[in-house]
Scaffold this motif. Structure first.
Motif, mmCIF file in Angstrom:
data_model
loop_
_atom_site.group_PDB
_atom_site.id
_atom_site.type_symbol
_atom_site.label_atom_id
_atom_site.label_comp_id
_atom_site.label_asym_id
_atom_site.label_seq_id
_atom_site.Cartn_x
_atom_site.Cartn_y
_atom_site.Cartn_z
ATOM 1 N N ASP A 1 3.483 1.553 6.414
ATOM 2 C CA ASP A 1 3.977 2.053 5.079
ATOM 3 C C ASP A 1 4.761 1.047 4.101
ATOM 4 N N GLY B 1 3.246 -0.991 2.544
ATOM 5 C CA GLY B 1 2.439 -0.910 1.327
ATOM 6 C C GLY B 1 1.444 -2.072 1.413
ATOM 7 N N LYS B 2 0.963 -2.400 2.571
ATOM 8 C CA LYS B 2 -0.055 -3.525 2.666
ATOM 9 C C LYS B 2 -1.368 -2.962 1.921
ATOM 10 N N SER B 3 -1.820 -1.941 2.280
ATOM 11 C CA SER B 3 -3.242 -1.681 1.719
ATOM 12 C C SER B 3 -3.087 -1.202 0.216
ATOM 13 N N THR B 4 -2.024 -0.943 -0.139
ATOM 14 C CA THR B 4 -2.001 -0.539 -1.646
ATOM 15 C C THR B 4 -1.920 -1.629 -2.529
ATOM 16 N N ASP C 1 9.903 -1.545 -7.452
ATOM 17 C CA ASP C 1 10.138 -0.368 -8.519
ATOM 18 C C ASP C 1 10.971 0.591 -7.970
ATOM 19 N N GLN D 1 2.079 -0.852 -6.093
ATOM 20 C CA GLN D 1 1.744 0.275 -6.576
ATOM 21 C C GLN D 1 1.492 0.065 -8.097
ATOM 22 N N LYS E 1 7.459 -2.928 -3.467
ATOM 23 C CA LYS E 1 8.151 -1.930 -3.857
ATOM 24 C C LYS E 1 9.473 -1.944 -4.467
#
Ligand code: GDP
Length: 468
Positions: A43, A45-48, A188, A226, A186
């Motif tokens: 989670d 955020g690797k894939s995103t 943001d 993201q 992340k």
């Protein structure tokens, strides 16, 4: 499949590379290629992040995706658990991208990048090892959110979901990757706070140094995967661009272009490390996909298929779906063969130079580094041995010495056990002979990981193959 069946090995030093052939293979490229592995806590955020980057710059390899789908029933196909996982995402499905691909590609101004996504879940560590053992550069994604970074970086081991930032960084380094990009993701979520970014860097930098990463080998990039901030262009959000530009930090693509991949072993005898047995219309029934880790592979030549030791002829070599005359060390290819039983082609197969064949062994000497062990490693310890695309049960049959991890100097001969965070020289025996090499000769065929019950005990490199 016994080691005794393999022909005597000529010393590698006697090999003379064919300059014309090396030039032919080099001529197939307009850009240098690098392999990038993406690691980090689940989670983070690797894939995103990589999905955004790919969408902006990349080619989701439609052909590879199609081929993978068709191969579902093909023999010996491992599940590419570490494959790029875009297909899990509904928004990607809507876009109609077929995404059950193991590899994705994108181009930066300098490189052709092959991307490997490593799931953060603990169960995926073996696949991550397969991915990382081929990588030149790693992107370690950490979640900047308050509490999340701390959870990912927690020292607790053994509980699913805990502290994979540490384990992954350790594995990456131990598997010979010395170029690291830390993507502080992340941003943001923390209002693009420079203080937060600096705080994370201050916590992680000394620790990465302790793992053996050189300062010059580590780059720091604050991003929002993201929102696509600071990935392929400078940060745009006002709160972010303000300081990001002033500090001269690169965006992710600039950081990738600033990496230095290790020299390619084009002047060595051929080794192609297969990560899958495959078949396709153009390649035929007998085919493998994998990475050339040494020398040059030319269409029309004879190769030895190891460890079964069958001669075969290379019918076709494909790079990113297009036939090429030759491929060189560093290239990811699909190879169609004739004269070999397709059942003998699988993950773990090595195609090699018939005169200078790959070693096939079931016993080797390794220099290991143990991780945070709960209980020490003892002589006779049963372990799962992971080596390139192979994993099989084995045993630590001899503990030769504990070593000073920095200098390699012997601390204790024949120790009774090896404790956590120690370096040691050991002899490992596995169930059946597999293709391997000394790390010093072919890095990617000489890296070993020892695991047990879902945790990594130690990582190591093969130091000797004969008389051990
Ligand atoms: P992975 O497990 O590391 O591949 O993580 P995913 O890419 O699946 O992302 C995990 C979660 O974090 C998802 O809910 C994403 O939408 C969210 N996420 C990823 N990147 C960002 C980001 O830059 N900002 C924010 N706010 N959320 C993100």
């Amino acid at each position: 499949q016994s080691a005794a069946a393999c022909p005597p090995r000529k010393p590698l030093e006697q090999y003379q590379a064919d300059d014309a052939l090396v030039a032919l293979a080099a001529g197939q490229h307009d850009k240098a290629s690098i392999h990038l592995v993406v690691v980090g806590h689940v989670d983070a955020g690797k894939s995103t992040l990589m999905g955004r980057l790919l969408h902006a710059l990349g080619k989701v390899d439609q052909k590879a995706a199609h081929k993978n789908a068709k191969e579902a029933q093909a023999v010996g196909k491992p599940s590419f658990a570490w494959a790029f996982a875009l297909d899990e995402r509904p928004e990607e499905r809507e876009r109609g991208v077929t995404v059950d691909v193991a590899l994705a590609h994108f181009d930066t101004p300098k490189y052709r990048v092959t991307l490997m996504d490593a799931p953060g879940h603990r169960d995926f560590v073996p696949s991550m090892i397969t991915g990382t053992s081929q990588a030149d550069v790693a992107v370690l994604v950490v979640d900047a959110s308050v509490g999340e970074f701390e959870a990912g970086f927690a020292e607790t081991q053994g509980t699913a979901g805990c502290g994979q930032t540490r384990e992954h960084a350790q594995l990456v380094r131990s598997l010979g990757v010395d170029q690291l990009i830390v993507a502080v993701n992340k941003m943001d979520m923390v209002d693009y706070s420079q203080e937060r970014f600096e705080e994370i860097r201050t916590i992680m930098a000394p620790w990465l140094k302790k793992l053996g990463f050189k300062e010059a080998g580590v780059q720091w990039v604050p991003v929002s995967g993201q929102l696509g901030e600071n990935l392929w262009a400078a940060a745009e959000a006002p709160a972010f661009s303000q300081w990001a530009a002033a500090t001269g930090l690169p965006h992710l693509v600039e950081a990738i272009d600033a990496t230095h991949p290790p020299p390619r072993l084009t002047g060595m005898p051929l080794r192609l490390m297969a990560t899958e047995g495959t078949k396709s219309f153009t390649l035929g029934q007998a085919a493998v996909g994998g990475k050339v880790v040494g020398g040059v592979l030319r269409a029309g030549t004879r190769v030895l298929v190891a460890p079964v030791m069958e001669l075969a002829t290379v019918k076709v070599v494909e790079m990113a779906g297009a036939a090429v005359a030759a491929a060189q060390a560093g290239d990811t290819v699909d190879v169609g063969l004739v004269g070999v039983d397709p059942l003998h082609l699988r993950a773990g197969t090595v195609l090699c130079d018939p005169e200078f064949p790959v070693a096939v062994a079931s016993r080797f000497e390794v220099r290991i580094m143990t991780l945070d062990l709960r209980i020490p490693l003892l002589r006779g310890h049963q372990v799962m041995v992971h080596l390139h695309a192979e994993s099989l049960p084995g045993r630590l049959v001899i503990l030769k010495a504990t070593l000073n991890p920095k200098t390699g100097e012997v601390l204790k001969e024949r120790p009774r056990c090896v404790a956590a965070r120690q370096a040691a020289l050991a002899v490992v025996e596995i169930e059946r002979p597999i293709c391997c090499e000394r790390f010093a000769d072919y890095r990617m065929l000489g890296q070993v990981t020892l695991r047990d019950a879902g945790t990594t005990l130690a990582v190591g490199i093969i130091t000797a193959l004969e008389d051990v």
